[in-house]
Scaffold this motif. Structure first.
Motif, mmCIF file in Angstrom:
data_model
loop_
_atom_site.group_PDB
_atom_site.id
_atom_site.type_symbol
_atom_site.label_atom_id
_atom_site.label_comp_id
_atom_site.label_asym_id
_atom_site.label_seq_id
_atom_site.Cartn_x
_atom_site.Cartn_y
_atom_site.Cartn_z
ATOM 1 N N LEU A 14 0.808 -1.214 0.000
ATOM 2 C CA LEU A 14 0.000 0.000 0.000
ATOM 3 C C LEU A 14 0.845 1.270 0.000
ATOM 4 O O LEU A 14 0.376 2.319 -0.412
ATOM 5 N N TYR A 15 2.074 1.203 0.499
ATOM 6 C CA TYR A 15 2.904 2.406 0.584
ATOM 7 C C TYR A 15 4.145 2.344 -0.303
ATOM 8 O O TYR A 15 4.810 3.346 -0.502
ATOM 9 N N MET A 68 -3.501 -5.987 -3.112
ATOM 10 C CA MET A 68 -3.847 -5.678 -4.498
ATOM 11 C C MET A 68 -3.288 -6.772 -5.401
ATOM 12 O O MET A 68 -2.469 -7.579 -4.989
ATOM 13 N N GLU A 75 -0.354 -7.217 -10.832
ATOM 14 C CA GLU A 75 -0.084 -6.312 -11.947
ATOM 15 C C GLU A 75 -0.262 -4.851 -11.549
ATOM 16 O O GLU A 75 0.068 -3.955 -12.327
ATOM 17 N N PHE A 76 -0.815 -4.596 -10.376
ATOM 18 C CA PHE A 76 -1.106 -3.226 -9.957
ATOM 19 C C PHE A 76 0.205 -2.463 -9.772
ATOM 20 O O PHE A 76 1.181 -2.995 -9.256
ATOM 21 N N ARG A 77 0.230 -1.200 -10.227
ATOM 22 C CA ARG A 77 1.487 -0.468 -10.214
ATOM 23 C C ARG A 77 1.542 0.645 -9.165
ATOM 24 O O ARG A 77 2.606 1.152 -8.854
ATOM 25 N N ASP A 78 0.398 1.069 -8.632
ATOM 26 C CA ASP A 78 0.395 2.232 -7.737
ATOM 27 C C ASP A 78 0.515 1.800 -6.278
ATOM 28 O O ASP A 78 0.422 0.627 -5.956
ATOM 29 N N PRO A 114 -1.594 2.669 -3.249
ATOM 30 C CA PRO A 114 -2.824 3.437 -3.039
ATOM 31 C C PRO A 114 -2.939 4.158 -1.697
ATOM 32 O O PRO A 114 -3.719 5.089 -1.597
ATOM 33 N N MET A 115 -2.206 3.755 -0.674
ATOM 34 C CA MET A 115 -2.387 4.452 0.597
ATOM 35 C C MET A 115 -1.542 5.720 0.686
ATOM 36 O O MET A 115 -1.648 6.457 1.649
ATOM 37 N N ARG A 116 -0.709 5.965 -0.312
ATOM 38 C CA ARG A 116 0.053 7.216 -0.277
ATOM 39 C C ARG A 116 -0.892 8.394 -0.428
ATOM 40 O O ARG A 116 -1.915 8.310 -1.096
ATOM 41 N N TYR A 123 -1.815 9.580 -4.019
ATOM 42 C CA TYR A 123 -2.372 8.617 -4.970
ATOM 43 C C TYR A 123 -3.670 9.171 -5.568
ATOM 44 O O TYR A 123 -4.507 9.719 -4.842
ATOM 45 N N GLU A 141 -7.013 8.136 -7.305
ATOM 46 C CA GLU A 141 -7.796 6.923 -7.538
ATOM 47 C C GLU A 141 -8.564 7.046 -8.838
ATOM 48 O O GLU A 141 -8.836 8.154 -9.306
#
Lengths: 395, 207, 204
Positions: free
Chosen positions: B152-153, B168, B171-174, B176-178, B181, B183
């Motif tokens: 997540l970070y 996640m 393949e997820f690249r981001d 998300p908890m930053r 981010y 969405e």
């Protein structure tokens, strides 16, 4: 990406299972390993949980849990909403135990803002939390038996009793499962008239049901042979892997946050913390049954002693709630283990960091260690005895 | 349990050269925490776990925190001699703090039943050098939680036995908890949005 | 058949019916759901199948573990983006005739978790939904009501003509494309053939 994998010093991974030692000694060939993916849609995975299992015959050689199928961004949403706005979301963390999740979050925010719930509210919290523990444990035992192949009957009995407790929740909070009841510094509303009598009746009748349930199960030959010696968890590994709740105590480690932290008013109640000594599935089953009996004792005392009075801290304000900058970690003993909330406030109405420490997620750390060498059918009941709820595992 | 200052002194005595810093907490509880440098993090963690007076054998909560670049205003009282008279005046200094990612460990002792001690590790920055040493070799409880912080970070834990995405998909690249981010904008808004949601809705409905 | 003759025959102990009525009567009283739950709503679904609400009264207590044996998919709970391909695949594996109940706010629209980056904003982006049940979670009574609504829907389906059920239309699709995991989101984010963004009238 990462460097050389580190060896775990204090907590070695379980001994790798030897491939059919006997057959090999007789001059046989190692069989082909079978790789199966159990889940995320599988009748015995307790929600959308997936296990990638490698089998040698029917024995588990490797097991990797795969999470995230119910990752609904609880923490991100919590950081984008006000403190109070997260309260209904905590219901949906562990959807069997919304009231204990409420309490854990309320406790953390109260520590952050320096609030103190009044006496009556503390009693209501203990009563609702212990009722939650009863209905969580009884459903867990039902589901565990379902996993063992006793389809229907124990679960039906369990849900029959659970409904009585849910009726209590509904008349108190308006909702069967998503109670959204605690507030920072107290509770949302007072007990409706007659609620205490109804609760006393439910609590009074529960031991008879438990006796019946135990007479059917605890000495049952099939249950004994399916559970005893299966999925044993040594206490050192349990402590190092951060296992909490009934699962830890089944391994014989005496650590109950109700006793250690004495949060709320738990120091006023005399109850015993049951401990196991084998740490196998049977001990975990017995822990739940014994904890229900301990909860009943707490409930009897709390329902007897509950005083009149206010249910909200007068300092608490619902609108424009901005706690001082700082951070806090608040935890309680939820039915599944240590449920903690870590909050960082920057003085604004929204938390800067909102983190849930989910007990059932961390209790899954040693799932592989417990399952190695056992039959795949036993892996199912080992998972069942961990007591997971995916809403909390994935958040 | 000993006070944090005593623990800090003992850690520094045990590991000369280790940089241990106490991070204050302005909150009501005032639970302060220990910030440890990367080179000595594993040693300090092992010390905290093994020391007979501490025995912090249980890592309860492990989590990442994202701190963006920020301008910190500090108010200090400074004595100044103005026109021959010494006066105390308030001086505001502004300081740019580059962003970093932080890992926070809440440690308890199951054996001695005390705690928590809060341990922190910080990455050098939020971009190319988001690395900290993994404490999973000391506390296995950190295994999944460090994986979650990585997922997540985007904090890379050196020495973690199995650092993969956990929540996640692979393949997820981001991350998300930053805080920065963005969405995917993939939902409809209620007819009466307000505040932040209004700004989002306007962006969404822009032709 | 003449209504008077039918009534006369039934007095003599001879019951007459049409093939359509018989077919639909059989179908509507044995809707076997797929035994899978996603989140909180699944617990209410289980509660509905237990003694107090007794889903068996509607011939739907047989929760099938395999999609090959199921007629009805109850999407009970939040569908996350990580789970959505599996849900679509399970639907594709079910034989026709098949129905979908979207149970709860999350399955309809994302519900309280609408703002989540990993939450699918309604399963109808990928699957045709027959009955929506609002609620968070809907009570078991609401699920029973959804069942009865579905039964009525099945009962009223004419077997011939333009309104005939999908499984009797040779060219109607029985399977829907499974979305794939992308670098930032699911690809595609919705199936445009069955879902278009709703027109929201906004106040000024």
């Amino acid at each position: 990406m990462n460097s050389e994998p580190a060896k775990l010093e204090n907590a070695p991974l379980a001994k790798p299972y030897e491939l059919r030692p006997k057959a090999l000694a007789d001059g046989g060939q190692p069989g082909e390993l079978l790789e199966i993916s159990m889940g995320p849609q599988h009748p015995s995975t307790h929600g959308v949980f997936r296990m990638d299992v490698v089998l040698d015959g029917e024995r588990v050689v490797k097991l990797k849990p795969v999470f995230g199928y119910l990752h609904r961004n609880h923490e991100k949403i919590g950081e984008n909403t006000t403190y109070l706005g997260s309260m209904p979301y905590t219901d949906r963390l562990d959807y069997f135990c919304s009231l204990t999740s409420n309490w854990a979050y309320a406790l953390a925010v109260e520590k952050l803002a320096g609030l103190q719930a009044p006496e009556r509210a503390e009693y209501i919290r203990v009563i609702t939390a212990e009722l939650t523990r009863l209905q969580n444990h009884i459903s867990l035992v039902g589901f565990l038996l379902q996993d063992m192949g006793a389809s229907g009957t124990p679960l039906m009995y369990a849900f029959r009793e659970r409904e009585k407790i849910l009726d209590l929740f509904e008349s108190l909070t308006g909702a069967r499962m998503m109670c959204n009841y605690m507030r920072f510094g107290g509770c949302r509303c007072d007990l409706p008239p007659g609620w205490l009598d109804q609760a006393r009746q439910v609590v009074g009748e529960f031991p008879r049901f438990l006796d019946e349930f135990e007479a059917l199960l605890s000495g049952n030959e099939i249950l004994l042979s399916r559970t005893q010696g299966v999925g044993a968890l040594p206490p050192e590994l349990a402590v190092n892997a951060g296992i909490t709740g009934p699962m830890l105590r089944a391994s014989g480690v005496n650590y109950d946050i109700r006793k250690v932290d004495k949060y709320g008013i738990y120091d006023r109640f005399d109850f015993r913390v049951p401990l196991g000594d084998h740490g196998d599935v049977y001990d975990r089953y017995m822990m739940r049954v014994l904890e229900m009996r301990a909860s009943l004792k707490i409930l009897e005392a709390a329902l007897r002693d509950i005083p009149d009075g206010p249910i909200m801290d007068p300092k608490s304000k619902l609108r424009g709630f901005r706690p001082r900058a700082g951070e806090v970690y608040g935890r309680i003993e939820s039915p599944k283990g240590e449920l903690g909330f870590y909050l960082i406030s920057d003085g604004s109405p929204k938390p800067c960091r909102y983190r849930v420490r989910p007990p059932s997620f961390i209790n899954l750390t040693i799932l592989e260690d417990m399952c190695l060498g056992h039959y795949v059918a036993d892996a199912v009941i080992i998972l069942g005895s961990v007591d997971i709820v995916m809403g909390e595992v994935d958040r | 349990m000993e006070t944090l200052d005593q623990i800090k002194a003992r850690v520094e005595a045990a590991f000369p050269g280790a940089s241990v810093e106490i991070v204050p907490n302005a909150g009501v509880g005032g639970q302060r925490s220990l910030l440890v440098d990367h080179a000595h993090a594993l040693d300090v963690a092992r010390f905290l776990r093994e020391d007979p007076a501490l025995r912090l054998d249980y890592a309860s909560n492990v989590t990442g925190v994202d701190w963006l670049d920020a301008v910190i205003k500090e108010k200090r009282k400074v004595k100044q001699v103005i026109a021959g008279v010494e006066r105390e005046i308030e001086e505001t200094t502004e300081r740019r703090r580059p962003g970093y990612l932080e890992v926070v460990y809440h440690l308890y002792s199951m054996e001695l039943k005390h705690g928590p001690l809060v341990l922190r590790l910080r990455t050098a920055n939020r971009a190319d050098n988001a690395r900290v040493p993994s404490l999973t070799p000391v506390w296995r409880a950190a295994e999944f939680q460090e994986r979650e912080a990585y997922d997540l970070y985007g904090i890379i834990f050196d020495g973690h036995p199995d650092l993969r995405r956990i929540l996640m998909w692979d393949e997820f690249r981001d991350f998300p908890m930053r805080k920065d981010y963005v969405e995917p904008d993939d939902y409809e808004y209620e007819p009466t949005p307000h505040d932040d949601v209004l700004a989002k809705a306007k962006r969404h409905y822009q032709p | 058949m003449d209504e008077g003759l039918r009534s006369e025959l039934s007095k003599q102990g001879v019951f007459t019916t049409t093939l359509e009525d018989l077919y639909n009567w059989g179908r509507k009283n044995s809707v076997w759901p797929l035994g899978f739950g996603l989140a909180c709503c699944a617990i209410e679904m289980i509660a509905a199948s237990m003694a107090r609400w007794d889903l068996a009264r509607f011939g739907a207590e047989v929760f099938r573990p395999s999609p090959r044996q199921a007629d009805l998919m109850i999407v009970a709970g939040t569908v996350t983006k990580k789970m959505a391909p599996q849900v679509v695949r399970l639907y594709n594996q079910m034989p026709e005739p098949k129905y979908v109940i979207a149970m709860g706010a999350c399955a309809i629209s994302g519900g309280p978790f609408k703002q989540g980056y990993n939450v699918l904003k309604g399963i109808d982006r990928y699957l045709p939904v027959d009955v929506h049940i609002p609620g968070c979670p809907p009570r078991p009574e609401a699920l029973l009501h959804a069942f009865m609504t579905l039964q009525r829907k099945i009962d009223e389906q004419a077997l011939t003509g333009a309104q005939r059920p999908r499984h009797l239309v040779a060219e109607a699709p029985s399977e829907f494309p499974v979305p794939e995991f992308g670098a930032h989101d699911l690809v595609p984010p919705a199936n445009p053939e069955i879902w278009q963004p709703p027109e929201v009238v906004r106040g000024e």
